[in-house]
Scaffold this motif. Sequence first.
Motif, short mmCIF file in Angstrom:
data_model
loop_
_atom_site.label_atom_id
_atom_site.label_comp_id
_atom_site.label_asym_id
_atom_site.label_seq_id
_atom_site.Cartn_x
_atom_site.Cartn_y
_atom_site.Cartn_z
N GLY A 1 0.83 -1.20 0.00
CA GLY A 1 0.00 0.00 0.00
C GLY A 1 0.86 1.25 0.00
O GLY A 1 1.82 1.36 0.77
N GLY A 2 0.54 2.20 -0.87
CA GLY A 2 1.36 3.41 -1.01
C GLY A 2 2.42 3.27 -2.07
O GLY A 2 3.32 4.13 -2.17
N LEU A 3 2.34 2.22 -2.88
CA LEU A 3 3.33 2.00 -3.94
C LEU A 3 3.40 3.18 -4.90
O LEU A 3 4.45 3.47 -5.47
N MET A 4 2.26 3.86 -5.08
CA MET A 4 2.21 4.96 -6.03
C MET A 4 2.57 6.31 -5.40
O MET A 4 2.44 7.36 -6.04
N GLU B 1 -3.07 7.79 0.26
CA GLU B 1 -2.42 9.10 0.26
C GLU B 1 -2.83 9.92 1.49
O GLU B 1 -1.99 10.61 2.10
N ALA B 2 -4.11 9.85 1.85
CA ALA B 2 -4.57 10.58 3.03
C ALA B 2 -3.89 10.05 4.30
O ALA B 2 -3.48 10.83 5.17
N ILE B 3 -3.77 8.74 4.41
CA ILE B 3 -3.09 8.14 5.56
C ILE B 3 -1.62 8.54 5.57
O ILE B 3 -1.05 8.86 6.62
N GLN B 4 -0.99 8.54 4.41
CA GLN B 4 0.42 8.92 4.29
C GLN B 4 0.66 10.30 4.90
O GLN B 4 1.67 10.52 5.59
N HIS B 5 -0.27 11.22 4.69
CA HIS B 5 -0.08 12.60 5.14
C HIS B 5 -0.87 12.93 6.42
O HIS B 5 -0.89 14.08 6.85
N THR C 1 10.38 0.71 1.95
CA THR C 1 9.28 1.34 1.24
C THR C 1 8.51 0.28 0.46
O THR C 1 9.03 -0.82 0.22
N PRO C 2 7.26 0.57 0.04
CA PRO C 2 6.51 -0.40 -0.76
C PRO C 2 7.28 -0.84 -2.01
O PRO C 2 7.27 -2.02 -2.37
#
Length: 439
Positions: free
Chosen positions: A185-188, A293-297, A366-367
């Motif tokens: 998850g978050g690969l992109m 993306e929301a979780i990432q930030h 990282t992913p």
Amino acid sequence: MMIHFQHLQQTFIIYFVSYRDKFENLLKLQKLLGLQCSHFLRRSDIMDSLKNENFDLVIVESFDYCTFLVAEKLGKPFVSILPTTFGMVDFGLPSPVSYVPIAHSLLTDCMDFWGRVRNFLMFFGFSMRQWQILSTFDNTIKEHFPEGSRPVLSHLLKKAELWFVNTDFAFEFSRPLLPNTVYVGGLMARPIKPVPQEFETFIAKFEESGFVLVALGSVFNIAQFQKSLKEMNSAFARLPQGVIWKCNPAQWPQDVKLAANVKIVTWLPQNDLLAHPRIRLFVTHGGLNSVMEAIQHGVPMVGVPSFGDQPENMVRVEAKKLGVSIPFNQIKAETLALKMKQVIEDKRYKSAAVAASVIRRSHPLTPAQRLVGWVNHILQTGGAAHLKPHAFQQPWYEQYLLDVFLFLLVVLLVTVWLCGKLLVMVARWLCVARKLKKA
């Protein structure tokens, strides 16, 4: 055929949002994919070109099952990427129904008694739907694979050397995983870039109030749902924050006055805006990449899911206290405004989002590093047989111990029968003994 596919896709979305013929339209979509697959496999120029390429591994994506058939036709090992949450595809993971929710159940891993009953019953419905979806490729398999060596699509899913799943421990419910299942998850995820000046200028107008980002994905066309668009515009007008909304201005209805605090744009840099220090909330359709993306930030969310895996994703968002959800077809201005204010003003949502961001960011790799590392591992070791359980080679009745239960049941019944016979014999002997004694 492509135009027909796009039309069917849009029809499917409209039906799904209005909760009509959901599964029937999904089957139509899958049947069309099966026809496209047959057309692709007939293209000897493309297939011969692929066969002549000197590659060691095929990477497939599991939404279109044709990719598995192409890899099988080429005779190459393959790994698969699952772009959605678990449950949409059955590739052999242990799934105890006592705490692993079945797809479309909208349950969490914390089920009460009736939740477990519902989940157990839905397991059989899911199995039937999965079989119906896979069977849409039966004609393609019969046409392109000789009798006696025709693959079974459900077996091909388990044949994948690795499964890369587009999720993360910060988001997904804890569940049993196999060694060949890797979270990416978050690969992109991309490096953060400065926000374009037109957005910075708009954000600056609202000073410390900040702004709300609204993006409902690239597939869903909000202009097709005028009533919902009006309700959302009215809800945004009630916020003190500015609102940046990805909504094509050319399709904005002329009879609706855009709220003064709203900026609509055809395109926006979503990742960069989510990383902006003044963002207060993300209103999202609940697509997995957007949620990641929301979780990432560390940005809390209000979800307006409409179709596919979006409702399931928002169940997880709510369970993790990262935000709240309103089904798209139930949007009302007052309700949406209250939900947005609730998430913005209640700091527990922001705290949970930040905590999830810490989990998401604290992986040692990282992913991309995980994906590349595991692919290199199976290339160096000649495959992933050492990562797969023997269960993949067992028939279903052995996996569920039905043969063992049947054997034990027979033993129990025979034992009870023998005991009954013995008791009858003892009773008769005692009866005869009493008669002899009286005589």
